[in-house]
Design a protein around this motif. Structure first.
Motif, PDB file in Angstrom:
ATOM      1  N   ARG A 155      38.823  36.880  44.870  1.00  0.00           N
ATOM      2  CA  ARG A 155      39.763  37.321  43.920  1.00  0.00           C
ATOM      3  C   ARG A 155      39.216  37.469  42.528  1.00  0.00           C
ATOM      4  NH1 ARG A 155      42.195  35.535  40.161  1.00  0.00           N
ATOM      5  NH2 ARG A 155      41.924  33.157  40.482  1.00  0.00           N
ATOM      6  N   ARG A 156      38.526  36.422  42.227  1.00  0.00           N
ATOM      7  CA  ARG A 156      37.978  36.350  40.829  1.00  0.00           C
ATOM      8  C   ARG A 156      36.618  37.741  40.730  1.00  0.00           C
ATOM      9  NH1 ARG A 156      38.758  30.841  41.520  1.00  0.00           N
ATOM     10  NH2 ARG A 156      36.801  30.473  42.769  1.00  0.00           N
ATOM     11  N   VAL A 157      35.997  37.728  41.731  1.00  0.00           N
ATOM     12  CA  VAL A 157      34.923  38.973  41.568  1.00  0.00           C
ATOM     13  C   VAL A 157      35.885  40.065  41.572  1.00  0.00           C
ATOM     14  CG1 VAL A 157      33.257  40.134  42.919  1.00  0.00           C
ATOM     15  CG2 VAL A 157      33.174  37.780  43.024  1.00  0.00           C
ATOM     16  N   THR A 158      36.706  40.405  42.174  1.00  0.00           N
ATOM     17  CA  THR A 158      37.539  41.830  42.314  1.00  0.00           C
ATOM     18  C   THR A 158      38.167  41.804  40.876  1.00  0.00           C
ATOM     19  OG1 THR A 158      37.805  41.691  44.563  1.00  0.00           O
ATOM     20  CG2 THR A 158      39.361  43.016  43.360  1.00  0.00           C
ATOM     21  N   GLN A 159      38.735  40.762  40.410  1.00  0.00           N
ATOM     22  CA  GLN A 159      39.569  40.873  39.268  1.00  0.00           C
ATOM     23  C   GLN A 159      38.384  41.317  38.018  1.00  0.00           C
ATOM     24  OE1 GLN A 159      42.795  40.690  38.634  1.00  0.00           O
ATOM     25  NE2 GLN A 159      42.252  41.288  36.579  1.00  0.00           N
ATOM     26  N   ALA A 160      37.174  40.704  37.936  1.00  0.00           N
ATOM     27  CA  ALA A 160      36.082  40.842  37.092  1.00  0.00           C
ATOM     28  C   ALA A 160      35.572  42.355  37.139  1.00  0.00           C
ATOM     29  CB  ALA A 160      34.939  40.022  37.222  1.00  0.00           C
ATOM     30  N   ILE A 161      35.633  42.888  38.402  1.00  0.00           N
ATOM     31  CA  ILE A 161      35.299  44.057  38.305  1.00  0.00           C
ATOM     32  C   ILE A 161      36.145  45.166  37.974  1.00  0.00           C
ATOM     33  CG2 ILE A 161      34.759  45.920  40.140  1.00  0.00           C
ATOM     34  CD1 ILE A 161      33.221  43.977  41.907  1.00  0.00           C
TER      35      ILE A 161
END
Length: 174
Positions: free
Chosen positions: A161-167
């Motif tokens: 979730r954090r990686v997707t949000q950052a992207i």
């Protein structure tokens, strides 16, 4: 004969002292060589009771089933340590490895200072350390638990979730 790497792992994987301890304590020894080593297994001496894992092996399955990881310099140690399982580094070839004969170059991570387990430098120390862990039920030592906890910024199931949000944030799509 063979390289320092082949000699060390052949001696480790056929160590009667280690094999006897594993049998006595109910452990199975497994060897998962680096993919570049898989094609050269005929050069190794490996006791018949050591399970040799092939290139098709899923690391996540090995990590889930294993109680202890013995490695030289592999980055898979980070995944294993994240599971809060004990690690032993075996730097039998440190002088040649860090001396410019390898593609590796030293970075910020110092195995003695930052590592997630003890660093052994020879066969005897490695065998003794493995046996010691097996005798103690492969329990992660508190000092290494603290080091692991301090190393990883998150200890939850939200990394995707954090990686997707950052992207999404970087691409302006929030």
């Amino acid at each position: 004969a063979g390289s320092e790497y082949v000699r060390f792992y052949s001696e480790l994987l056929s160590s009667e002292k280690l094999l006897q301890a594993a049998r006595r304590l109910g452990y199975t020894l497994a060897f998962l060589p680096h993919p570049s080593v898989q094609a050269h297994l005929e050069h190794f001496t490996i006791a018949p009771e050591v399970e040799v894992l092939g290139a098709q092996t899923e690391y996540r399955d090995v990590f889930a089933q294993s109680d202890l990881l013995v490695t030289d310099y592999s980055s898979v140690v980070f995944d294993f340590a994240y599971l809060r399982k004990p690690v032993i580094y075996t730097h039998f070839d440190a002088s040649s490895f860090f001396g410019g004969n390898h593609t590796y170059t030293k970075g910020y991570f110092d195995y003695e200072r930052d590592g997630f387990g003890e660093v052994e430098t020879d066969l005897e120390g490695t065998v003794e350390r493995i046996i010691s862990y097996m005798e103690e039920g492969c329990v992660l030592k508190e000092g290494y638990r603290q080091r692991i906890d301090a190393f990883f910024a998150f200890d939850d199931r939200e990394n995707c979730r954090r990686v997707t949000q950052a992207i999404l944030e970087r691409t302006g799509k929030k």
